[in-house]
Design an enzyme around this catalytic site. Structure first.
Site, PDB file in Angstrom:
ATOM      1  N   LYS A   1       0.839  -1.205   0.000  1.00 30.26           N
ATOM      2  CA  LYS A   1       0.000   0.000   0.000  1.00 30.26           C
ATOM      3  C   LYS A   1       0.872   1.252   0.000  1.00 30.26           C
ATOM      4  O   LYS A   1       0.645   2.178  -0.792  1.00 30.26           O
ATOM      5  CB  LYS A   1      -0.916  -0.024   1.225  1.00 30.26           C
ATOM      6  CG  LYS A   1      -2.059   0.946   1.166  1.00 30.26           C
ATOM      7  CD  LYS A   1      -2.928   0.840   2.421  1.00 30.26           C
ATOM      8  CE  LYS A   1      -3.696  -0.460   2.458  1.00 30.26           C
ATOM      9  NZ  LYS A   1      -4.246  -0.752   3.800  1.00 30.26           N
TER      10      LYS A   1
ATOM     11  N   ARG B   1      -3.198   3.190   8.507  1.00 31.19           N
ATOM     12  CA  ARG B   1      -3.544   2.015   7.708  1.00 31.19           C
ATOM     13  C   ARG B   1      -2.418   0.989   7.696  1.00 31.19           C
ATOM     14  O   ARG B   1      -1.258   1.323   7.544  1.00 31.19           O
ATOM     15  CB  ARG B   1      -3.813   2.447   6.258  1.00 31.19           C
ATOM     16  CG  ARG B   1      -4.607   3.719   6.147  1.00 31.19           C
ATOM     17  CD  ARG B   1      -4.623   4.272   4.725  1.00 31.19           C
ATOM     18  NE  ARG B   1      -5.255   3.381   3.777  1.00 31.19           N
ATOM     19  CZ  ARG B   1      -5.283   3.602   2.476  1.00 31.19           C
ATOM     20  NH1 ARG B   1      -4.685   4.678   1.957  1.00 31.19           N
ATOM     21  NH2 ARG B   1      -5.873   2.753   1.680  1.00 31.19           N
TER      22      ARG B   1
ATOM     23  N   GLY C   1      -8.180  -7.243   4.170  1.00 31.99           N
ATOM     24  CA  GLY C   1      -9.044  -7.249   5.343  1.00 31.99           C
ATOM     25  C   GLY C   1      -8.492  -7.992   6.547  1.00 31.99           C
ATOM     26  O   GLY C   1      -9.165  -8.108   7.558  1.00 31.99           O
TER      27      GLY C   1
ATOM     28  N   MET D   1      -5.762  -7.265   8.334  1.00 37.46           N
ATOM     29  CA  MET D   1      -5.193  -6.397   9.373  1.00 37.46           C
ATOM     30  C   MET D   1      -6.062  -5.136   9.504  1.00 37.46           C
ATOM     31  O   MET D   1      -7.108  -5.051   8.893  1.00 37.46           O
ATOM     32  CB  MET D   1      -3.752  -6.073   9.033  1.00 37.46           C
ATOM     33  CG  MET D   1      -2.870  -7.308   9.113  1.00 37.46           C
ATOM     34  SD  MET D   1      -1.161  -6.954   8.800  1.00 37.46           S
ATOM     35  CE  MET D   1      -1.207  -6.326   7.164  1.00 37.46           C
TER      36      MET D   1
ATOM     37  N   ARG E   1      -3.203  -1.539  -6.465  1.00 35.87           N
ATOM     38  CA  ARG E   1      -2.349  -2.733  -6.364  1.00 35.87           C
ATOM     39  C   ARG E   1      -2.722  -3.665  -7.505  1.00 35.87           C
ATOM     40  O   ARG E   1      -3.788  -3.526  -8.095  1.00 35.87           O
ATOM     41  CB  ARG E   1      -2.542  -3.433  -5.026  1.00 35.87           C
ATOM     42  CG  ARG E   1      -3.949  -3.950  -4.845  1.00 35.87           C
ATOM     43  CD  ARG E   1      -4.158  -4.594  -3.482  1.00 35.87           C
ATOM     44  NE  ARG E   1      -5.587  -4.679  -3.200  1.00 35.87           N
ATOM     45  CZ  ARG E   1      -6.112  -4.701  -1.988  1.00 35.87           C
ATOM     46  NH1 ARG E   1      -5.358  -4.616  -0.937  1.00 35.87           N
ATOM     47  NH2 ARG E   1      -7.406  -4.790  -1.826  1.00 35.87           N
TER      48      ARG E   1
ATOM     49  N   HIS F   1     -16.457  -8.912   0.917  1.00 34.33           N
ATOM     50  CA  HIS F   1     -15.357  -9.723   1.446  1.00 34.33           C
ATOM     51  C   HIS F   1     -15.372 -11.139   0.877  1.00 34.33           C
ATOM     52  O   HIS F   1     -14.363 -11.653   0.393  1.00 34.33           O
ATOM     53  CB  HIS F   1     -15.454  -9.772   2.975  1.00 34.33           C
ATOM     54  CG  HIS F   1     -14.419 -10.655   3.595  1.00 34.33           C
ATOM     55  ND1 HIS F   1     -14.658 -11.977   3.884  1.00 34.33           N
ATOM     56  CD2 HIS F   1     -13.131 -10.413   3.925  1.00 34.33           C
ATOM     57  CE1 HIS F   1     -13.566 -12.509   4.397  1.00 34.33           C
ATOM     58  NE2 HIS F   1     -12.620 -11.588   4.429  1.00 34.33           N
TER      59      HIS F   1
ATOM     60  N   SER G   1      12.316 -44.227 -14.064  1.00 32.78           N
ATOM     61  CA  SER G   1      11.171 -43.389 -13.737  1.00 32.78           C
ATOM     62  C   SER G   1      11.061 -43.367 -12.217  1.00 32.78           C
ATOM     63  O   SER G   1      10.928 -44.412 -11.586  1.00 32.78           O
ATOM     64  CB  SER G   1       9.898 -43.957 -14.359  1.00 32.78           C
ATOM     65  OG  SER G   1       8.799 -43.211 -13.905  1.00 32.78           O
TER      66      SER G   1
ATOM     67  N   ASN H   1       6.049 -41.492  -4.933  1.00 33.63           N
ATOM     68  CA  ASN H   1       5.159 -41.818  -3.811  1.00 33.63           C
ATOM     69  C   ASN H   1       5.853 -42.834  -2.917  1.00 33.63           C
ATOM     70  O   ASN H   1       6.007 -42.644  -1.715  1.00 33.63           O
ATOM     71  CB  ASN H   1       3.828 -42.400  -4.300  1.00 33.63           C
ATOM     72  CG  ASN H   1       3.054 -41.418  -5.155  1.00 33.63           C
ATOM     73  OD1 ASN H   1       3.390 -40.243  -5.205  1.00 33.63           O
ATOM     74  ND2 ASN H   1       2.037 -41.906  -5.840  1.00 33.63           N
TER      75      ASN H   1
ATOM     76  N   CYS I   1       7.066 -40.329 -12.051  1.00 33.63           N
ATOM     77  CA  CYS I   1       5.661 -40.700 -12.236  1.00 33.63           C
ATOM     78  C   CYS I   1       4.879 -40.685 -10.932  1.00 33.63           C
ATOM     79  O   CYS I   1       3.729 -41.066 -10.886  1.00 33.63           O
ATOM     80  CB  CYS I   1       5.544 -42.046 -12.922  1.00 33.63           C
ATOM     81  SG  CYS I   1       6.233 -43.396 -11.951  1.00 33.63           S
TER      82      CYS I   1
ATOM     83  N   TYR J   1      11.182 -35.715 -18.554  1.00 35.81           N
ATOM     84  CA  TYR J   1       9.742 -35.456 -18.495  1.00 35.81           C
ATOM     85  C   TYR J   1       9.215 -35.639 -17.073  1.00 35.81           C
ATOM     86  O   TYR J   1       9.881 -36.244 -16.230  1.00 35.81           O
ATOM     87  CB  TYR J   1       8.981 -36.386 -19.448  1.00 35.81           C
ATOM     88  CG  TYR J   1       9.005 -37.841 -19.032  1.00 35.81           C
ATOM     89  CD1 TYR J   1       8.045 -38.356 -18.145  1.00 35.81           C
ATOM     90  CD2 TYR J   1       9.987 -38.709 -19.500  1.00 35.81           C
ATOM     91  CE1 TYR J   1       8.077 -39.678 -17.750  1.00 35.81           C
ATOM     92  CE2 TYR J   1      10.027 -40.033 -19.104  1.00 35.81           C
ATOM     93  CZ  TYR J   1       9.071 -40.515 -18.224  1.00 35.81           C
ATOM     94  OH  TYR J   1       9.108 -41.816 -17.816  1.00 35.81           O
TER      95      TYR J   1
HETATM   96  P1  ADP Z   1      -7.473  -2.394   3.531  1.00 35.30           P
HETATM   97  O1  ADP Z   1      -6.036  -2.742   3.514  1.00 35.30           O
HETATM   98  O2  ADP Z   1      -8.305  -3.306   4.329  1.00 35.30           O
HETATM   99  O3  ADP Z   1      -8.009  -2.135   2.157  1.00 35.30           O
HETATM  100  P2  ADP Z   1      -7.224   0.457   3.860  1.00 35.30           P
HETATM  101  O4  ADP Z   1      -6.070   0.910   4.663  1.00 35.30           O
HETATM  102  O5  ADP Z   1      -7.078   0.530   2.395  1.00 35.30           O
HETATM  103  O6  ADP Z   1      -7.588  -1.010   4.325  1.00 35.30           O
HETATM  104  O7  ADP Z   1      -8.470   1.278   4.311  1.00 35.30           O
HETATM  105  C1  ADP Z   1      -9.755   0.891   4.016  1.00 35.30           C
HETATM  106  C2  ADP Z   1     -10.559   2.035   3.496  1.00 35.30           C
HETATM  107  O8  ADP Z   1     -10.493   3.129   4.361  1.00 35.30           O
HETATM  108  C3  ADP Z   1     -10.085   2.574   2.177  1.00 35.30           C
HETATM  109  O9  ADP Z   1     -10.561   1.849   1.107  1.00 35.30           O
HETATM  110  C4  ADP Z   1     -10.704   3.945   2.185  1.00 35.30           C
HETATM  111  O10 ADP Z   1     -12.033   3.893   1.748  1.00 35.30           O
HETATM  112  C5  ADP Z   1     -10.642   4.314   3.631  1.00 35.30           C
HETATM  113  N1  ADP Z   1      -9.500   5.207   3.839  1.00 35.30           N
HETATM  114  C6  ADP Z   1      -8.249   4.890   4.149  1.00 35.30           C
HETATM  115  N2  ADP Z   1      -7.465   5.980   4.206  1.00 35.30           N
HETATM  116  C7  ADP Z   1      -8.264   7.027   3.940  1.00 35.30           C
HETATM  117  C8  ADP Z   1      -8.065   8.434   3.827  1.00 35.30           C
HETATM  118  N3  ADP Z   1      -6.880   8.986   3.999  1.00 35.30           N
HETATM  119  N4  ADP Z   1      -9.132   9.188   3.547  1.00 35.30           N
HETATM  120  C9  ADP Z   1     -10.339   8.635   3.355  1.00 35.30           C
HETATM  121  N5  ADP Z   1     -10.596   7.345   3.432  1.00 35.30           N
HETATM  122  C10 ADP Z   1      -9.577   6.531   3.728  1.00 35.30           C
HETATM  123 MG    MG Z   2      -7.580  -0.820   0.949  1.00 37.67          MG
END
Ligand code: ADP
Ligand code: MG
Ligand code: MG
Length: 914
Positions: free
Chosen positions: A26, A96, A105, A107, A340, A457, A796, A800, A863, A883
């Protein structure tokens, strides 16, 4: 000076996109977007190194790093022109998580940090929007409470839902400023009760606590589980990104959204995603309100839409891969919050790779590396047969979130799914999933949720795991507590209980009651074919064969691109109803004459099978292994015979008739049933072994009963002659199993060659070539490879058995303590799944080297089931084998794994013979 904190924003950044190790994915993405002049709220990244220091230093951050972070904050305050904690006009921050590899999701993230009783008033005054300010504060208390103060989220939810109920608000956005103010007061009471302290009002203190909470979330159980599943090392740590907030919840000209530059389910090149007006953060994916498809963004704000398309197109070109992005619009102004490389399904991975290569964005090499071999699994999995669906009740059609068909018993919780999956396949049926359900999703064959869209999710995680998934199946009313679900189907209410069978299709979104039948996939779809032919070009002379025992499997294998058969197990041919009697007669025979009589019956059947294999393989080599018992599998069980013998004297007419039928095929003229049973039992007892795995197996049988090997060699050559007569090319390779000493091979080879030469002489076809070789599955054979290779024309590796015999570990018994062994990290992984390079692999390397020295033209392959496992294929490639051979459906996986090994260098081509 060594840097621990990296600033970004305003068109510059200390770091860049290549620095994922230090900045996390990120942080690297935010730095790269800033550098490219994209609208990114400014901030700074505290590196992953600090996270590791934090854990080493007993969960504290050393002063020098604190100072560096404070300086970065001061720079940020200056850039924005606001101060953290300023009661009149506060700077608000997001904190973040973000590791090197994305862990969606798993962390934590905290938004709106910097709010307290005073700054909330300041924010309200400054924006003239009281409702907005309270909305931010209540979100902050909840997120901070959960993440940093470890208060159970449901406590806050209860208060919030109660307020909604009281205010008769359907949506969160229906709550007024006064409602939210009341919620905040309740929230603060919860904090006080749970932590015995007031909600922390000092903004700088909040920031430190939040950052530490982000670090701590590296060791969330769900994050740990995810890392194990994805094989992400535990010692990487997460970065903490501190960033100025922008607000999607400022009213109807603000929104928040997520998207992909291509469809992550199918790979189609369409702009894909969802947004939610007047919302913040995870609202979009949490299913609070139903988000709008991103295509509707153009009607909402055309300028924002075209800017977003322009930016994300640029991002895709820059990263040369499909992007998964997050954005927020604050009062009509667009901000990018994340980008990403997007996770995708197997079919999407193939399509994106092929199309990006066609678009000229990536070269063939890159395209081939873009698809993980295991992802092909999803393209190779069966689909439902239409005919069988006709017989089932269709419960509903939800949203197709991750393709593939699955059948299983319903489980209503992740824990139940794990438990039930030990006995039968499971479909996880839930209202929605959260990151806490990850273990259940992993155990399930398929996932169905009642709410959520394509970026919920469940959808995101299922696609990443390659698990079929249907979301938003809203017609299904689920009670997770009662473990039941109800659906109205044409006016009638059906109830689905835990353990009931359902069938779900993630490609169409359909969910059915009952068990559907599945159908084989199509290996000839143009995209797939194009991708595979691209991959094949890198493989050079390295072949991929299939393990196939009968012509039908051989045909499937050809369709998937097998270039020959690496293992045909002849004993599997004898289980068929019309053959087992002759096989049993052969085993039961006490003298050569009787045995030869039974063998004579088997010969034409074998010949027919072998001819079918040669035909199916269209001139590619076919390795046929001579009989490798366990003989006991063909005979009645000893205990059963003893029971039947005991009950026989007192049996009534009905029972006698039943027993007569059961043992009919063993009966002989003039023999009573009792005599037959006694004869059988005494032979079974003669054959009884204390340790069948190490008993009369493999070549040992052919050495004791040479007429078996002789018959098989004859059948193979006669079949080859038959097919060859039709003008088709045949390459028979006769393989002697389980030798430990070259003398065993010598013995069997002599019999084979004699029978073969005789068959050829009779047909006047001494030109037809065949090979005689051996399977290496006992360490002694590998250790004495030099002398074995003097007799063997090919090796061969039967990995296993070679794994079992090298490790002294039975595959079937290992499952009982596998979990303990792998959890304790005694074995890094299942040695029967992934080849043990250090031990078994070493034997293989030695044997290949010694074998080739003795016989330079020695053909070498594998094999065992490892032949279809990507990392083992890579090993075989690098060891210089000719092979690998695997089950027919894994052939494309092995082809791709070999291509990737070739691309990644160290080609070992020099030593390869084929
Ligand atoms: P994850 O890794 O779970 O995607 P993020 O760190 O990307 O978590 O945060 C989740 C959400 O929080 C982002 O998709 C965004 O909508 C919101 N968010 C994070 N940072 C900001 C920011 N600086 N301003 C506004 N919204 C934010
Ligand atoms: Mg995110
Ligand atoms: Mg074996």
């Amino acid at each position: 000076m060594h840097r621990y904190v990296y600033a970004f924003g305003n068109g510059t950044a200390d770091g860049d996109g290549t620095m994922k190790d230090a900045l996390g994915g990120k942080g690297a993405g935010l730095a790269e977007m800033s550098r490219a002049g994209m609208p990114v709220p400014p901030g700074f990244t505290v590196s992953t190194e600090v996270c590791n220091i934090f854990f080493e230093a007993n969960r504290t951050v050393p002063d020098e790093i604190e100072r560096e972070a404070a300086e970065a904050l001061a720079v940020l305050e200056k850039r924005i022109g606001k101060k953290l904690g300023d009661a009149a006009d506060p700077l608000l921050l997001s904190v973040r998580s973000g590791a090197k590899f994305s862990m969606p999701g798993m962390m934590n993230t905290i938004l709106n940090l910097g709010l307290n009783d005073a700054t909330t008033q300041g924010l309200a005054a400054k924006t003239g929007n009281e409702r907005f300010a309270y909305d931010c504060y209540r979100r902050f208390i909840q997120m901070f409470g959960e993440v940093a103060l470890e208060i159970d989220m449901s406590k806050f939810d209860e208060v919030f839902d109660a307020r909604k109920h009281k205010a008769k608000a359907k949506l969160d956005t229906d709550l007024t400023a006064q409602d939210l103010e009341a919620v905040i007061a309740e929230y603060k009471k919860i904090v006080k009760k749970e932590t015995k302290k007031d909600f922390p009002q000092n903004a700088r203190e909040q920031l430190k606590l939040a950052r530490n909470a982000v670090f701590n979330s590296w060791w969330n159980p769900k994050a740990g589980y995810y890392r194990k599943m994805e094989r992400i090392p535990d010692n990487l740590g997460t970065a903490a990104n501190v960033q100025a907030m922008v607000f999607g919840n400022m009213g109807d000209t603000s929104c928040t959204g997520v998207g992909f530059t291509r469809d992550p389910g199918s790979g189609e090149k369409v702009f894909y995603g969802e947004f939610l007006v007047n919302a913040q953060g995870e609202d979009v994916v949490a299913g609070i309100r139903t988000p709008q498809p991103i295509s509707e963004l153009t009607a909402w704000n055309e300028g924002v839409y075209s800017q977003l398309v322009e930016i994300t197109t640029r991002l895709e070109k820059h990263y040369k891969d499909m992007q998964d992005f997050e954005f927020t619009v604050q009062e009509g102004k667009l901000y990018m919050l994340q980008t990403r490389n997007g996770k995708r399904t197997g079919p999407a991975a193939v399509r994106v790779a092929v199309e990006m290569q066609e678009e000229g964005l990536i070269d063939e090499r890159t395209a081939v590396l873009r698809v993980a071999p295991s992802q092909l699994d999803q393209l190779l999995h069966p689909v439902f047969s239409q005919a069988s669906l006709g017989k089932l009740t269709k419960l509903t059609r939800g949203t197709d979130a991750s393709p593939g068909a699955a059948v299983g018993r319903v489980a209503f919780s992740a824990d139940d799914a794990v438990e039930m999956s030990e006995k039968a396949p499971v479909i996880l049926l839930r209202k929605e999933t959260t990151p806490d359900d990850i273990h259940g999703m992993d155990a399930a064959k398929g996932i169905v949720t009642a709410i959520g869209g394509k970026s919920s999710h469940a959808a995101v995680v299922a696609r990443g795991m390659g698990r079929p998934c249907v979301v938003g199946a809203g017609a299904i009313e689920i009670s997770e507590r009662a473990k039941t679900a109800t659906v109205a189907v044409s006016g009638k209410t059906l109830t689905v209980k835990e353990g009931d069978w359902i069938s779900m299709d993630g490609t169409t979104g359909d969910v059915y009651l009952g068990q559907a039948e599945t159908q084989d996939p199509d290996p000839h779809s143009p995209l797939f074919a194009k991708f595979m032919s691209m991959a094949d070009r890198f493989r050079g002379g390295f072949g991929v064969r299939a393990n196939a025992d009968i012509p039908r499997d051989a045909e499937v294998a050809r369709k998937f691109g097998a270039e020959g058969i690496g293992l045909c197990r002849t004993e599997h041919m004898f289980f068929a109803e019309d053959r087992i009697a002759h096989m049993q007669a052969m085993i039961l025979a006490r003298d050569e004459k009787t045995r030869r009589k039974a063998l004579a019956k088997l010969l034409p059947m074998q010949r027919r099978d072998f001819a079918g294999l040669f035909e199916a393989m269209e001139g590619f080599p076919v390795v046929i292994r001579t009989l490798d018992p366990p003989l006991h599998e063909f005979l009645p069980k000893r205990e059963e015979l003893m029971v039947d013998l005991a009950v026989l004297p007192a049996a009534d007419a009905k029972k006698k008739k039943e027993l007569g039928a059961k043992y009919k095929r063993f009966s002989a003229a003039g023999k009573t049933l009792k005599a037959v049973l006694q004869g059988l039992l005494s032979r079974v007892e003669e054959l009884h072994e204390f340790n069948p795995m190490l008993g009369l197996r493999g070549c040992r049988l052919g050495i004791l009963y040479p007429e078996i090997t002789e018959m098989q060699a004859r059948a193979i050559l006669e079949a080859a002659l038959q097919v060859s007569k039709k003008g088709k090319k045949v390459i028979p390779e006769i393989m002697i199993p389980l030798i430990g000493d070259v003398k065993e091979l010598e013995n069997q080879k002599k019999i084979v060659v004699q029978a073969a030469e005789e068959a050829l002489r009779k047909a006047g076809r001494t030109d037809l070539k065949y090979l005689v070789g051996t399977m290496i599955e006992i360490p002694r054979a590998a250790l004495t490879a030099a002398s074995v290779a003097r007799e063997a024309e090919f090796f061969s590796f039967g990995t296993n058995d070679l794994t079992q015999t090298t490790m002294g570990l039975s595959r079937d018994d290992y499952t009982k303590f596998q979990k303990d062994y792998e959890e304790r990290k005694i074995f890094a992984q299942d040695p029967f799944g992934v080849l043990d390079r250090e031990g078994v692999g070493k034997l293989i390397q030695m044997a290949v080297k010694a074998g080739r020295e003795a016989r330079p033209a020695l053909e070498v392959g594998i094999c065992g089931e490892h032949g279809g496992e990507p990392s083992s294929v890579e090993f075989c490639y690098r060891t210089g084998m000719d092979y690998v051979s695997c089950s027919p459906y894994r052939v494309p996986i092995a082809r791709l794994a070999a291509a990737q090994a070739a691309i990644e260098g160290d080609r070992s081509e020099a030593t390869r013979t084929a």
